[in-house]
Write a protein that holds these residues in place. Structure first.
Motif, short mmCIF file in Angstrom:
data_model
loop_
_atom_site.label_atom_id
_atom_site.label_comp_id
_atom_site.label_asym_id
_atom_site.label_seq_id
_atom_site.Cartn_x
_atom_site.Cartn_y
_atom_site.Cartn_z
N CYS A 139 0.88 -1.18 0.00
CA CYS A 139 0.00 0.00 0.00
C CYS A 139 0.91 1.22 0.00
O CYS A 139 0.82 2.07 -0.88
CB CYS A 139 -0.89 -0.03 1.25
N HIS B 275 -8.85 -2.93 -1.77
CA HIS B 275 -9.61 -1.79 -1.23
C HIS B 275 -11.12 -2.05 -1.24
O HIS B 275 -11.85 -1.38 -0.52
CB HIS B 275 -9.25 -0.50 -1.99
N TRP C 127 -0.77 6.21 -11.40
CA TRP C 127 -2.22 6.05 -11.25
C TRP C 127 -2.79 7.22 -10.48
O TRP C 127 -2.10 7.86 -9.70
CB TRP C 127 -2.59 4.68 -10.65
N LYS D 254 0.58 9.44 0.29
CA LYS D 254 -0.67 8.74 0.64
C LYS D 254 -1.77 9.73 1.01
O LYS D 254 -1.66 10.42 2.02
CB LYS D 254 -0.42 7.80 1.84
N LYS E 269 -8.29 5.27 -11.07
CA LYS E 269 -9.17 4.57 -10.14
C LYS E 269 -10.56 5.21 -10.16
O LYS E 269 -10.69 6.41 -10.46
CB LYS E 269 -8.59 4.64 -8.73
N ASP F 167 -9.26 -3.87 -8.05
CA ASP F 167 -8.44 -3.76 -6.84
C ASP F 167 -9.26 -4.37 -5.69
O ASP F 167 -10.00 -3.66 -5.00
CB ASP F 167 -8.13 -2.28 -6.59
N ARG G 275 -12.00 0.04 -7.62
CA ARG G 275 -11.61 -0.18 -6.22
C ARG G 275 -12.81 -0.06 -5.26
O ARG G 275 -12.66 0.00 -4.06
CB ARG G 275 -10.47 0.75 -5.80
N GLU H 206 -2.70 -5.51 -2.93
CA GLU H 206 -1.65 -4.99 -2.05
C GLU H 206 -0.94 -6.12 -1.32
O GLU H 206 -1.58 -7.02 -0.78
CB GLU H 206 -2.27 -4.02 -1.03
N GLU I 244 1.10 6.39 -7.23
CA GLU I 244 -0.06 7.27 -7.29
C GLU I 244 0.39 8.73 -7.34
O GLU I 244 1.30 9.11 -6.59
CB GLU I 244 -0.96 7.05 -6.07
N GLY J 246 -5.63 8.25 -7.82
CA GLY J 246 -6.38 7.57 -6.75
C GLY J 246 -7.82 8.03 -6.66
O GLY J 246 -8.21 9.06 -7.23
N ALA J 247 -8.60 7.26 -5.90
CA ALA J 247 -10.04 7.50 -5.79
C ALA J 247 -10.36 8.90 -5.23
O ALA J 247 -11.33 9.53 -5.64
CB ALA J 247 -10.66 6.44 -4.89
N ARG J 248 -9.52 9.39 -4.30
CA ARG J 248 -9.79 10.70 -3.70
C ARG J 248 -9.43 11.84 -4.63
O ARG J 248 -9.77 12.99 -4.38
CB ARG J 248 -9.02 10.82 -2.37
C1 PEP Z 1 -4.02 2.77 -2.72
O1 PEP Z 1 -4.01 2.18 -3.82
O2 PEP Z 1 -3.24 2.50 -1.80
C2 PEP Z 1 -5.02 3.81 -2.48
C3 PEP Z 1 -4.81 4.87 -1.72
O3 PEP Z 1 -6.15 3.52 -3.09
P1 PEP Z 1 -7.54 4.31 -3.33
O4 PEP Z 1 -7.19 5.55 -4.09
O5 PEP Z 1 -8.29 3.32 -4.13
O6 PEP Z 1 -8.14 4.56 -1.97
#
Ligand code: PEP
Ligand code: MN
Length: 359
Positions: free
Chosen positions: A18, A196, A100, A48, A129, A193, A159, A222, A81, A102-104
């Motif tokens: 992760c 998640h 990539w 992160k 994502k 994924d 995800r 992960e 990410e 990320g979802a946020r």
């Molecule tokens: C991740 O892949 O560790 C991550 C933060 O994923 P997500 O954006 O899907 O929450």
């Protein structure tokens, strides 16, 4: 990248921690998962985006070197990410192979556009994502922003979607959304994924299998050399050995029907399904006509549309019957509320129709 990866062998496997936590952890994890011979790409989060502050927010740019070194030692491409222009610049400078979103980040068109602008003129592969919320237009929009700056090596990652309240999932899969994306963008690989989606390592194999059965192109799982000590997402990370076992357990079914006899059988079953669908729609239409008649009676007697007690009785009876038919409570709940809403709309329509319209 994705063209080559998805050709031939299926599914594409992307794995790694992760978060990158230390050089030792990144190298040890990546070397061990590469040794299984099952992995096509390495991943690690360097920056992160965490939901709450005071949690581990990543090691930042120094981690890029560790991941790059892991890639060199294993001869595998590496992915990180990115969430803003600075991340993109650092990742490109370190010659990271794949990025990539990320979802946020996917939820925010400004951020996605900022990333797309920073990538203009490059040909780096990018994975998008799904956004946190279940919105296929927002997900499509993020992909389109990448396409508009000239990127062509693109993939989508499913995800799961955040939900309010208790659920067996960390993020609800809502499979109809990635399937809709596959319909909209048939040439863009769809990667699942499961880590998640479930949040629990025990369920990764089952969700991975579901994704493969829906003809997904790959999995991002992960992994961590010592998952229980992970600084983020500990419960969902798996050891390199467990990763190998998960992948070995998967059944890859063919999506092209070659066998004539099988095709005939499928065709017959599909016809049967079409007939049932037609019947269901006709029955629903009839149900709404009855609802309209009830609406007229209520209008005559001056009653409200919503009769809570009656509705509760319907829910109880139908949920029980549906359970006997093997239908899930979750489905029955959504089905009943959709029917109820449609009935209310029909009753509303007849109760509020003006005299003039009735003539
Ligand atoms: C991740 O892949 O560790 C991550 C933060 O994923 P997500 O954006 O899907 O929450
Ligand atoms: Mn994670």
């Amino acid at each position: 990248m994705f063209d080559t990866l998805t050709k031939g062998k299926k599914p594409v496997i992307i794995s790694g921690p992760c978060s990158a936590e230390s050089e030792e952890q990144v190298i040890a994890t990546c070397m061990a998962i590469a040794k299984t011979g099952k992995v096509d790409m390495l991943r690690a989060g360097i920056w992160k985006p965490r939901t709450r502050p005071n949690t581990f927010e990543g090691v930042g740019a120094p981690g890029l070197k560790w991941l790059k070194e892991a890639g060199r030692r294993t001869n595998l491409p590496v992915a990180v990410e990115v969430a803003n222009t600075k991340h993109v610049e650092e990742a490109l400078k370190s010659e990271i192979d794949v990025l990539w979103v990320g979802a946020r980040t996917t939820v925010n068109p400004f951020s996605v556009q900022e990333i797309a602008d920073a990538l203009r003129g490059t040909s780096i592969p990018v994975m998008i994502k799904n956004p946190l919320n279940a919105d296929e237009d927002l997900w499509s929009g993020a992909l389109e922003r990448m396409i508009h700056v000239g990127l062509t090596d693109l993939a989508l990652i499913h995800r799961g979607f955040a939900q309010y309240g208790k659920s067996v999932y960390r993020n609800e899969p809502k499979w109809q959304i990635p399937l809709e994306m596959k319909r909209r963008f048939p040439t863009v690989p769809m990667i699942c994924d499961p880590s998640h989606i479930t949040g629990k390592r025990e369920n990764i194999a089952a969700i991975s299998q579901q994704a493969l059965d829906m003809d997904f192109d790959g999995l991002m799982i992960e992994s961590h050399i010592t998952p229980d000590q992970a600084l983020s997402d500990a419960a969902q990370q798996v050891t390199p050995q467990a990763l190998k076992e998960i992948i070995d357990s998967l059944i890859v079914r063919s999506s092209s029907v070659l066998d004539e006899a099988l095709l005939d059988k499928l065709e017959a079953l599909r016809k049967q399904m079409d007939i049932i669908d037609d019947d269901l729609v006709k029955l629903l239409g009839e149900r709404m006509k009855v609802a309209e008649e009830i609406g007229l009676v209520k209008k005559e007697k001056g009653l409200t549309i919503l009769q809570v007690k009656r509705w509760e009785e319907i829910i109880e009876r139908v949920t029980k019957l549906g359970g006997f038919q093997g239908l899930s409570e979750n489905f029955l709940h959504r089905y009943l509320s959709a029917i109820h809403q449609e009935s209310i709309d029909h009753q509303n329509e007849v109760m509020n129709r003006t005299e003039l319209e009735e003539e």
